[in-house]
Write an enzyme that holds these catalytic residues in place. Structure first.
Site, PDB file in Angstrom:
ATOM      1  CD  GLN A  28      -6.011  29.955   5.058  1.00 35.73           C
ATOM      2  OE1 GLN A  28      -7.059  29.641   5.631  1.00 35.73           O
ATOM      3  NE2 GLN A  28      -5.627  29.405   3.929  1.00 35.73           N
ATOM      4  CB  SER A  29      -6.753  27.985  11.564  1.00 35.02           C
ATOM      5  OG  SER A  29      -8.088  28.430  11.411  1.00 35.02           O
TER       6      SER A  29
END
Length: 698
Positions: A28-29
């Site tokens: 996930q960023s």
């Protein structure tokens, strides 16, 4: 034309693939997405079932989720992705699983590198849409399109966010961190900090910089006065808390360069770029390249004109470390015109050099810009002592009527700065008193039975009381050593102002302060060396003054002059003493090698240095007798000989400046002592006098 699609999984998965492991990459960023977007994380972990359905065992599926909270824009900093690429390159991976291409990489370089390695090692790639073989042309083409679309998607997301940010920034509504001393009220409006001690500290900082003209001098002034400066924490568990500490030079420069203190809103001052190795670099842009600058957007501690003046001053100080060396901060050296001298030949700034003369440093102004740049001879060099004296005399003659007003302003400034420092110290005591009272109220409000909490609050109360005691001690110590001028000191300043030359020549006046006074009045001084020294002084008020000084003698000329002096001294020693020779040399216009008038000790030193015979030896070589010798030949005492010399009975020749003499040999009829009669009553006939003075005066 048909659109390429992923070929069916049937036939792609072979026993060789199943022999290797399956690698599931989860990412996930941002950490916020990890905490809030849990569904995306669940979908990524669910791909494990896809691998099992294709034939891999559960134990063969290796999950790589160490890059949670990392952006896919670059492989730098993503240890999990780098580990995945390494395993693929070693041939350990049969398939790479990712929810979509953007999970693996949003950078075409990283993505295509992974695809190329997978093709070389025969590794498959699986996402939510299908299974791909990078060695197959159609699958490779589709993977390339997906990678391009992923990078385009990232660009579009950034562009939208950037557009919204710029739109709010152009209206001055984008909320940016404020420096200490500025806060936002309940409506979001930027106002001065309601804490009076913070406002006083910031105002005193700018007043001190205005007075000293240097960030370093401002830091030293705070340290000397024992003053602290506020700072608001930007991160950590105490984020947003106000703390007080020593003022540092880097902190002072940040405050001076920040336009928010002048009431200006700005955006885009810093440019962020990615350098070699993926490292992020920051660069301060010139003001004309800033994206947005709105002056008078909110209240501040100084006007925009004052901010511009501060920036100009800082630029001049920074230039002092470059090639121009202009208008650097006043130093302690004896060069009065440091940073103000311009070469009259090439127009470049002249630097200061010092040479040891007579045991002390003597300033020289040298134009060496082209000499350093091209390794050639310097333009010109001039001794600065006479030039400094002439400029100081010009200022004393022309500007004395303004001295009284200047001194009174200095006295008022000293008093105002002392009052500001006292208020800051008093605010520190008041703040410590408030913290101690707050700790006391917390301790009194706790349940006495809850000893764990009560002990902690009691310790905090004791710490606050110690800080209060320290603040009071510091305040009392600073008050005892305060340098604020009292009425008597102010009267002395006023008295000195009425006699500006006395103030200038006062030994207690530091050289740095003399330089500051000169810079308030003189813009620059242009020097040109011909057969004389031509100087042009330009004042800030627009006036120009010119004067000419004689060119100082070169070392060769001084040595030549010294040779003439030595020959003349050798000649004069036959007839004169040291003091008489010094007077003769001064009358004829000779100067010593130091450029000063001669005196008897200089003549004696020349005689000894060059091995010249003394006057005593010269007279003795001519046959003159000492006092003991002449008294023995005359059959009398030395005291009688002295009386005869003073009465004019005996001739004598002085051989030094103390009155000591040598005597010619006595003639055929020397004087004889007469018992019982005073020498002053004797009558000597002319023949006796002539016989006594035989040999004549030498």
């Amino acid at each position: 034309m048909t659109t390429p699609t992923a070929t069916a999984p049937v036939g792609k998965v072979t026993s060789e693939h199943l022999r290797r492991d399956a690698y599931l990459y989860v990412r996930q960023s941002t950490l916020k997405q990890v905490l809030n977007n849990t569904e995306s994380t669940t979908r990524q972990y669910a791909l494990r079932t896809r691998a099992i359905a294709l034939g891999w065992d559960y134990s063969q599926v290796i999950v790589i989720d160490t890059d949670q909270g990392q952006s896919g824009a670059s492989a730098e900093g993503r240890d999990g992705f780098q580990y995945l690429v390494a395993e693929v390159g070693l041939g350990h991976a049969g398939v790479v699983l990712g929810l979509e291409v953007s999970r693996l990489a949003r950078n075409n370089t990283d993505w295509h590198r992974l695809v190329d390695i997978c093709a070389l090692t025969g590794t498959l790639i699986l996402d939510e849409d299908g299974l791909y073989d990078p060695g197959n042309f159609n699958d490779r083409l589709l993977l390339g399109l997906k990678g391009t679309m992923s990078e385009v998607e990232l660009h579009l997301l950034k562009a939208r966010l950037r557009g919204g940010t710029l739109s709010k920034a152009r209206r001055g509504e984008l909320i940016l961190p404020l420096p200490v001393g500025l806060v936002r009220d309940g409506t979001g409006k930027v106002v001065l900090d309601p804490d009076a001690s913070v406002r006083q500290a910031v105002r005193h900082f700018f007043d001190t910089f205005t007075a000293t003209g240097s960030a370093t001098a401002t830091v030293k002034a705070f340290a000397t006065a024992g003053l602290k400066f506020p700072r608001r924490l930007r991160s950590g568990p105490r984020k947003g808390e106000l703390v007080w500490g020593l003022l540092q030079h880097s902190r002072a420069l940040q405050i001076l360069h920040n336009p928010r203190y002048a009431g200006a809103y700005f955006y885009g001052r810093r440019q962020q770029t990615r350098g070699p190795g993926g490292r992020t670099q920051h660069r301060i842009r010139p003001r004309d390249e800033w994206t947005i600058l709105i002056t008078e957007a909110h209240v501040g501690y100084l006007t925009w004109a004052d901010f511009e003046a501060n920036q100009l001053r800082l630029a001049e100080l920074a230039a002092a470390h470059g090639l121009d060396r202009r208008a650097g901060p006043p130093r302690e050296g004896s060069a009065l015109l440091q940073g103000l001298v311009i070469c009259g030949r090439c127009g470049h700034r002249m630097t200061v050099r010092y040479r040891m003369i007579k045991g002390g440093p003597s300033p020289y102004y040298a134009c060496q810009y082209e000499g350093i740049k091209t390794a050639t001879r310097i333009c010109q060099s001039l001794p600065g002592r006479d030039i400094d004296t002439a400029v100081a005399r010009l200022l004393l003659d022309k500007l004395t009527p303004l001295a009284l007003e200047v001194a009174l302003q200095v006295a008022d400034e000293l008093a105002a700065r002392a009052d500001d420092a006292d208020r800051l110290r008093a605010a520190c005591v008041e703040r410590a008193r408030y913290q101690a009272d707050l700790a006391r109220r917390r301790y009194m409000a706790v349940d006495p039975g809850n000893r764990l909490v009560a002990d902690t609050l009691e310790a905090e109360w004791n710490a606050a009381l110690r800080e209060l005691a320290d603040a009071r001690d510091e305040y009392e110590r600073a008050s005892r050593t305060a340098t604020a001028p009292d009425p008597a000191q102010r009267a002395r300043i006023t008295a000195l102002a009425s006699d500006f030359p006395r103030l200038w020549h006062d030994p207690a006046t530091p050289m740095r302060e003399r330089k500051r006074m000169v810079r308030l009045l003189v813009a620059d001084v242009t020097l040109d060396r011909t057969d004389t020294v031509n100087a042009g002084v330009r004042l800030h008020g627009g006036q120009h003054h010119r004067f000419t000084l004689p060119l100082p003698l070169s070392a060769g000329e001084l040595r030549k002059n010294q040779a003439e002096v030595v020959a003349l001294v050798d000649e004069l020693l036959d007839r004169h003493t040291h003091a008489e020779i010094a007077d003769i040399l001064n009358e004829r216009g000779f100067l010593s090698i130091e450029g000063t008038a001669f005196h008897r000790l200089m003549v004696r030193n020349i005689r000894d240095a060059y091995g010249l015979r003394s006057r005593f030896d010269r007279l003795r070589a001519k046959g003159l007798l000492t006092l003991d010798e002449i008294s023995e030949q005359l059959g009398t005492t030395p005291a009688t000989v002295k009386h005869w010399r003073l009465a004019g009975v005996l001739d004598a020749v002085r051989y030094d400046d103390k009155g000591q003499c040598l005597y010619p040999p006595p003639g055929p009829n020397p004087p004889r002592p007469h018992r019982g009669r005073r020498l002053s009553r004797r009558r000597l006939d002319s023949r006796e006098l002539l016989s006594t003075s035989a040999g004549g005066a030498v």
